[in-house]
Enzyme design. Structure first.
Site, PDB file in Angstrom:
ATOM      1  N   HIS A 156      24.088  -1.725   5.026  1.00  0.00           N
ATOM      2  CA  HIS A 156      25.346  -2.433   4.825  1.00  0.00           C
ATOM      3  C   HIS A 156      25.224  -3.463   3.692  1.00  0.00           C
ATOM      4  O   HIS A 156      24.332  -4.300   3.684  1.00  0.00           O
ATOM      5  CB  HIS A 156      25.722  -3.143   6.132  1.00  0.00           C
ATOM      6  CG  HIS A 156      27.099  -3.716   6.144  1.00  0.00           C
ATOM      7  ND1 HIS A 156      28.231  -2.945   6.023  1.00  0.00           N
ATOM      8  CD2 HIS A 156      27.534  -5.003   6.268  1.00  0.00           C
ATOM      9  CE1 HIS A 156      29.303  -3.714   6.091  1.00  0.00           C
ATOM     10  NE2 HIS A 156      28.913  -4.963   6.231  1.00  0.00           N
TER      11      HIS A 156
ATOM     12  N   GLU B 269      24.507   2.158   7.379  1.00  0.00           N
ATOM     13  CA  GLU B 269      25.199   0.881   7.525  1.00  0.00           C
ATOM     14  C   GLU B 269      24.450  -0.169   8.353  1.00  0.00           C
ATOM     15  O   GLU B 269      24.119  -1.238   7.876  1.00  0.00           O
ATOM     16  CB  GLU B 269      26.581   1.119   8.156  1.00  0.00           C
ATOM     17  CG  GLU B 269      27.599   1.726   7.227  1.00  0.00           C
ATOM     18  CD  GLU B 269      28.167   0.757   6.217  1.00  0.00           C
ATOM     19  OE1 GLU B 269      27.756  -0.403   6.195  1.00  0.00           O
ATOM     20  OE2 GLU B 269      29.037   1.186   5.432  1.00  0.00           O
TER      21      GLU B 269
ATOM     22  N   SER C 100      32.936  -4.958   3.549  1.00  0.00           N
ATOM     23  CA  SER C 100      32.858  -5.385   4.943  1.00  0.00           C
ATOM     24  C   SER C 100      34.108  -6.171   5.332  1.00  0.00           C
ATOM     25  O   SER C 100      35.205  -5.652   5.246  1.00  0.00           O
ATOM     26  CB  SER C 100      31.569  -6.185   5.161  1.00  0.00           C
ATOM     27  OG  SER C 100      31.296  -6.353   6.536  1.00  0.00           O
TER      28      SER C 100
END
Length: 510
Positions: free
Chosen positions: A411, A313, A190
């Site tokens: 995610h 995600e 990320s």
């Protein structure tokens, strides 16, 4: 038998701790002076030497931040945060080095257990694992050089400057921990992956690493100086001060409160056109190019990349919104308007049609999350691999698609598999990994691939060729998959204005 182990660094002697199952950890080592007092909101300064033996058995505080629902309970935060941690199988030898850069939207994150624990990756991969803290939020990314004049020149992107300082410390000291300074691999998820993209574009980071793993990289979320100037000015207004110098006397808690007030809470609004948040600024000096610009120019071709994203995600945010009783109120019209504003009308119509065909019963809010997952992570990962390889570099692509209970392949869910500690600690997420029957096999496969990439530059499958469709799949299915999938690739090929669209667009597969 002693449970301690000692090394001598450039700043002095350290006493680390031997681990029960083998190897050792050295925690809380300063790689820069504490960024407090006159050094708050200033570039990192080299650490001072110390006399005697410094205790390196205790992990230190994470940078100041507002805890979120996934923050570990009891976490400690402090401005005195510029410390590095090292896990090593043996201080003798010369092993590959894997340096972790945490995510957290450039507003949160930690380099300490349980968020990050390098011991299982260290043992399973026979590598030296390093993590470090860097400044986040306004304290790490307030763009004061644009509003403060000459006195604030050189203060852009302090969080990225911290990262360069940490990597220089690794370069200068890691041989003492059994690591090879000429074989350093960065890996991050990320915001950590976005930071790696920035490091690829930063002149000050050249020569400090050899390979990089970019896991769900939001590399398009880099702000223009004018946007960052307005955000910095609004911060001063929210704090009731008129000059950047006055920020030195404002309590960190007040800065945290103010920085949250002046940026949108919704992740989509932050990332879509007109949005803003704390994060990297294209200032022209510290960060002179975006990651994609650097890749297209051939600046990154000397670094081998492993890059990918997760199938589901943004769906973790759907769970968080449901738990908190919040979330945007959307209908089909507002969904179309938002997507069209980001990528143009033809792409918006085609994307909504593709998402709807895949999930006929999905709400507009769910379709929005599918779009944002592509917009922020999956498409940037693909386009970074394309730009890098078209300029002569080598990249390996993957897709994480595990069907974990409740969260799927949301995610960040791949991170515990990479570290090898997915089933080791306590808590709801660890139980989730233990409950999924494929965890042991997938964890071994990912840890092995990541460590082998760090060792040799080859994770075990063919590298990406420009225009190719295949990515290695890590999930319930094992093999290769089209990424982006054929259902959305044609629609994304119609996108305009998206920050990852190159001036001369490479064709996406049919």
């Amino acid at each position: 038998m002693s449970d301690s182990v000692s090394v001598v660094t450039g700043q002095g002697r350290l006493a680390g701790r031997l681990l029960d199952d083998g190897g050792a950890v050295f925690a809380g080592i300063p790689y820069a002076e504490p960024p407090v007092g006159a050094l708050r909101l200033r570039p990192p300064q080299p650490p001072r030497r110390w006399e005697g033996v410094r205790d390196a058995t205790r992990f230190r505080a994470a940078p100041p931040q507002t805890p979120h629902p996934l923050s570990p309970p009891g976490a400690v935060y402090d401005e005195d945060c510029l410390h590095v941690n090292v896990w090593t199988p043996d201080i003798r030898g010369r092993r590959p080095v894997m340096v972790w850069i945490y995510g957290g939207a450039f507003e949160s994150g930690s380099a300490t257990p349980p968020t990050t624990d390098g011991q299982w990756l260290m043992r399973g991969g026979d590598v030296v694992v390093v993590s470090f803290h860097y400044r986040v939020g306004a304290l790490g990314f307030a763009h004061l050089s644009g509003i403060g004049g000459e006195a604030w020149a050189g203060t852009a992107n302090l969080g990225l400057q911290d990262q360069v300082a940490a990597l220089r410390w690794v370069r200068e000291n890691i041989t003492r921990f059994g690591g090879d300074p000429d074989n350093v691999t960065l890996f991050g998820n990320s915001a950590g992956a976005s930071a790696i993209g920035c490091l690829l574009a930063m002149p000050s980071a050249r020569g400090l690493f050899r390979r990089a793993v970019m896991m769900s990289p939001p590399i398009a979320r880099i702000y223009a100086p004018a946007t960052a100037d307005r955000l910095a000015a609004d911060l001063l207004d929210a704090l009731g001060v008129t000059r950047p110098e006055q920020l030195a006397d404002v309590p960190a808690e007040r800065i945290l409160s103010a920085q949250a007030e002046i940026v949108p809470a919704d992740m989509g609004v932050r990332a879509l056109p007109g949005g803003r948040a704390w994060g990297p600024v294209l200032d022209g000096t510290v960060l002179p190019r975006t990651p994609l610009q650097a890749a297209a120019a051939g600046d990154t071709k000397g670094i081998t990349l492993l890059i990918g994203a997760n199938r589901d995600e943004m769906l973790i945010y759907e769970l968080m919104q449901q738990a908190g009783g919040s979330g945007p109120q959307l209908d089909d019209g507002t969904l179309y308007d938002e997507i069209a504003g980001a990528v143009g009308a033809p792409a918006a119509s085609a994307l909504i049609e593709a998402y709807r065909a895949a999930e006929p019963d999905a709400t507009p809010a769910r379709l929005r999350l599918r779009f944002l997952g592509d917009h922020l992570y999956r498409v940037p990962a693909w386009r970074m691999a394309e730009a890098h390889t078209r300029a002569g570099g080598t990249a390996y692509r993957y897709l994480f698609s595990a069907d974990l209970p409740v969260v799927g392949s949301a995610h960040g869910m791949e991170v515990p598999f990479v570290f090898g500690g997915h089933d080791k600690s306590e808590g709801a997420l660890s139980q989730l990994y233990r409950d999924w029957p494929g965890s042991a096999e997938l964890g071994h496969r990912m840890t092995t691939a990541w460590a082998e990439f760090a060792r040799t530059g080859d994770p075990g499958w063919a590298p990406h060729s420009p225009g190719a469709v295949q990515a290695c799949e890590f999930g319930s299915a094992m093999g290769f998959v089209a990424e982006p999938p054929a259902s959305t690739a044609a629609a994304w090929a119609l996108a305009v204005n998206h920050p990852t669209v190159p001036e001369v667009r490479a064709p996406m597969h049919d």
